[in-house]
Scaffold this active site. Structure first.
Site, PDB file in Angstrom:
ATOM      1  N   HIS A 178      -2.665  -3.602  -5.699  1.00  0.00           N
ATOM      2  CA  HIS A 178      -3.084  -3.114  -4.387  1.00  0.00           C
ATOM      3  C   HIS A 178      -4.601  -3.151  -4.224  1.00  0.00           C
ATOM      4  O   HIS A 178      -5.330  -2.354  -4.828  1.00  0.00           O
ATOM      5  CB  HIS A 178      -2.571  -1.678  -4.174  1.00  0.00           C
ATOM      6  CG  HIS A 178      -2.945  -1.114  -2.838  1.00  0.00           C
ATOM      7  ND1 HIS A 178      -3.218   0.224  -2.638  1.00  0.00           N
ATOM      8  CD2 HIS A 178      -3.121  -1.717  -1.625  1.00  0.00           C
ATOM      9  CE1 HIS A 178      -3.528   0.416  -1.373  1.00  0.00           C
ATOM     10  NE2 HIS A 178      -3.481  -0.732  -0.742  1.00  0.00           N
ATOM     11  N   GLU A 191      -5.612  -1.095  -7.480  1.00  0.00           N
ATOM     12  CA  GLU A 191      -4.601  -0.303  -8.169  1.00  0.00           C
ATOM     13  C   GLU A 191      -3.563  -1.246  -8.775  1.00  0.00           C
ATOM     14  O   GLU A 191      -2.990  -2.094  -8.084  1.00  0.00           O
ATOM     15  CB  GLU A 191      -3.914   0.653  -7.191  1.00  0.00           C
ATOM     16  CG  GLU A 191      -4.852   1.703  -6.622  1.00  0.00           C
ATOM     17  CD  GLU A 191      -4.206   2.547  -5.540  1.00  0.00           C
ATOM     18  OE1 GLU A 191      -4.486   3.764  -5.498  1.00  0.00           O
ATOM     19  OE2 GLU A 191      -3.436   1.994  -4.726  1.00  0.00           O
ATOM     20  N   ASN A 209      -4.315   6.446  -1.681  1.00  0.00           N
ATOM     21  CA  ASN A 209      -3.693   6.986  -0.469  1.00  0.00           C
ATOM     22  C   ASN A 209      -3.065   8.352  -0.700  1.00  0.00           C
ATOM     23  O   ASN A 209      -2.884   9.124   0.242  1.00  0.00           O
ATOM     24  CB  ASN A 209      -2.658   6.005   0.078  1.00  0.00           C
ATOM     25  CG  ASN A 209      -3.290   4.850   0.824  1.00  0.00           C
ATOM     26  OD1 ASN A 209      -4.377   4.988   1.379  1.00  0.00           O
ATOM     27  ND2 ASN A 209      -2.639   3.713   0.822  1.00  0.00           N
ATOM     28  N   SER A 221       0.820  -1.215   0.000  1.00  0.00           N
ATOM     29  CA  SER A 221       0.000   0.000   0.000  1.00  0.00           C
ATOM     30  C   SER A 221       0.853   1.263   0.000  1.00  0.00           C
ATOM     31  O   SER A 221       0.350   2.352  -0.274  1.00  0.00           O
ATOM     32  CB  SER A 221      -0.922   0.023   1.219  1.00  0.00           C
ATOM     33  OG  SER A 221      -0.156   0.020   2.419  1.00  0.00           O
TER      34      SER A 221
END
Length: 510
Positions: free
Chosen positions: A143, A155, A193, A122
């Site tokens: 991800h 992702e 993120n 991540s």
């Protein structure tokens, strides 16, 4: 339906993430082999997955035949060598670079030369994970988000040496699993993120300035913008031992970029073990899992407010015509002179500036001046937000609060802030998203998809910018940078150029 490109998928690490990936891969038609260094963990994970399917059978969502077919595709292996036949290896182990590098170096010697290696990292660099491999071109990031069966975005991250065909195969596999793949470059935080840095960090800055408390900020962002959870509710749900390290990681990986600056508030609470729901206390206390949120202050009534003075509106107010109509609908007495009378409530509606600055620039009496946030049209919000300045009289504040609450819509009264709450949080989100596009980390379309599916925002950040106007967002940022003198608020070139020429933020250059 897309053909599944992988017949045998090896999952290394059988925590919640590994189990979720294994479950979805089996449902997609792959034979799934699970390995965990902890004895018996792989078998226990398979039992847990089977229980999930049995619950779905009980609810009538799948048939017994489907469950039996999927269960037959799950196998626990006792060593890494047991994964030798796999054409895809997905690791979901501890988030530590040395551990992942060591694991993939071992797997490279075990699986076939054309097998794909994928990391569910991540926050770590895919390029760095693959740096020691003989064939780094077959390694990519893959991800997923927890819980994997419900979070339908993944992702797909290309390292500097990743073969594009590897990413294409992983994207096809994600579609077979019922997920939406988004393509990202190997940068800190990838898409989700990275894009999520604005929501929590700006809310923390607002609280740190004493503008409003946690509950008020949450209420404003839920009711004015439509977020499902306020930033502090969200951080309590994800837990600070997860969210704060991500804040620090992205900030340091971008060499202390001010846009991602973490907060001492979360660092202190993390150190004190106030992590959120799972510890019973975070930004809020929890009793039987229910947040103990302070009651919202009620609107003042008689005898606190025995009459409401007339209202004068600044000629520079945002949405001035709409504000006049709102005041008429609320039954206010409106002054239309070039300046307010000595008894009037003086109302301003700036974009990005604080109330103090506007009072000084427009030569208004600060004791009678307060602001209303009009970035979002009143009809589209479930809450109004007023802001005082340090000199605003209590009777003026109370009268304005009572007036704007006349029709029953909740009103929050906050202290002076450049950009109120909504303006500064929305502008920060839009600005960071714009810079993701400017850096070429992903396409605007993939950014919108990743954020709406991965973060649950009411709309994508670029759509958010378009919704309330790129020029308005630019004005908020420029004015906030003036108020705070912080490069955190400098506009991204992507936003500045498109806003200047009236182009959609979703427009991709040819």
């Amino acid at each position: 339906m897309t053909s599944n490109p992988f017949s045998f998928v090896g999952i290394i690490g059988t925590g919640a993430m590994g189990q979720g990936i294994a479950q979805m891969a089996a449902q997609a038609g792959s034979n799934v082999l699970l390995f965990d260094a902890k004895p018996n963990s792989a078998g226990e994970a398979i039992d847990h997955i089977k229980q999930q399917w049995l619950r779905l059978v009980g609810k009538g969502r799948i048939t017994e035949s489907q469950a039996g077919d999927w269960q037959a595709r799950l196998t626990a292996v006792s060593s890494l060598e047991g994964l030798a036949q796999c054409d895809l290896i997905v690791e979901a182990i501890v988030e530590r670079l040395d551990a992942k590098q060591s694991l993939f170096a071992q797997m490279e010697r075990i699986v076939a030369t054309d097998a794909v290696l994928a990391s569910n990292t991540s926050s770590l660099s895919v390029t760095a994970i693959g740096a020691a491999l003989q064939h780094p071109q077959r390694l990519a990031g893959f991800h997923f988000f927890n819980p994997v069966p419900l979070m339908k975005v993944v992702e797909v991250i290309a390292g500097l040496r990743t073969d594009p065909a590897v990413c294409e195969r992983l994207a096809a596999h994600a579609r077979c699993m019922g997920h939406t793949p988004v393509q990202a470059q190997d940068t800190p935080g990838f898409i989700v993120n990275h894009a999520g840095r604005g929501y929590g960090t700006e809310a923390l800055r607002i609280v740190s300035e004493g503008i409003a408390d946690f509950a008020t900020v949450d209420r404003i962002l839920r009711d004015q913008v439509g977020f499902k959870l306020g930033p502090f509710e969200l951080m309590d749900l994800t837990a600070l031992d997860v969210s704060h390290p991500v804040m620090e990681s992205v900030y340091h990986q971008y060499f202390e970029e001010p846009r991602y600056r973490p907060s001492v508030i979360t660092a202190q609470r993390l150190a004190g073990g106030m992590l959120g729901r799972k510890t019973g206390e975070g930004f809020f206390r929890y009793a039987d899992g229910v947040a103990q949120v302070p009651a919202e202050p009620v609107a003042p009534v008689a005898p606190v407010v025995d009459h409401i003075p007339p209202v004068w509106v600044s000629p520079r107010a945002a949405r001035r015509a709409e504000l006049y109509q709102l005041l008429k609908d609320l039954g206010a007495q409106i002054e239309t002179g070039t300046s307010p009378s000595p008894n009037a409530i003086t109302l301003v509606a700036p974009l990005g500036f604080d109330i103090t600055t506007v009072a000084v620039v427009e030569r208004l009496d600060p004791a009678r001046t307060l602001g209303i946030d009009m970035l979002v049209e009143d009809a589209a919000t479930r809450r109004r937000v007023l802001a005082t300045n340090p000199a605003t009289r209590v009777d003026i504040r109370n009268a304005a609060h009572a007036l704007f609450a006349r029709d029953g819509k909740p009103v929050s009264v906050i202290r002076d802030s450049g950009g109120f709450v909504t303006q500064r949080v929305v502008a920060t989100i839009v600005n960071i998203a714009s810079d993701i596009c400017q850096q070429g980390i992903c396409s605007p379309a993939d950014l919108e998809t990743a954020v709406t599916l991965g973060l649950g925002y009411p709309m994508g950040p670029l759509a958010m910018g378009n919704r309330w106007g790129p020029t308005n967002i630019l004005e908020v940022l420029f004015n906030m940078q003036t108020v705070y003198g912080d490069t955190r608020y400098r506009p991204s070139p992507w936003l500045r150029r498109r806003g200047a020429i009236g182009l959609s933020l979703l427009h991709e250059e040819e």
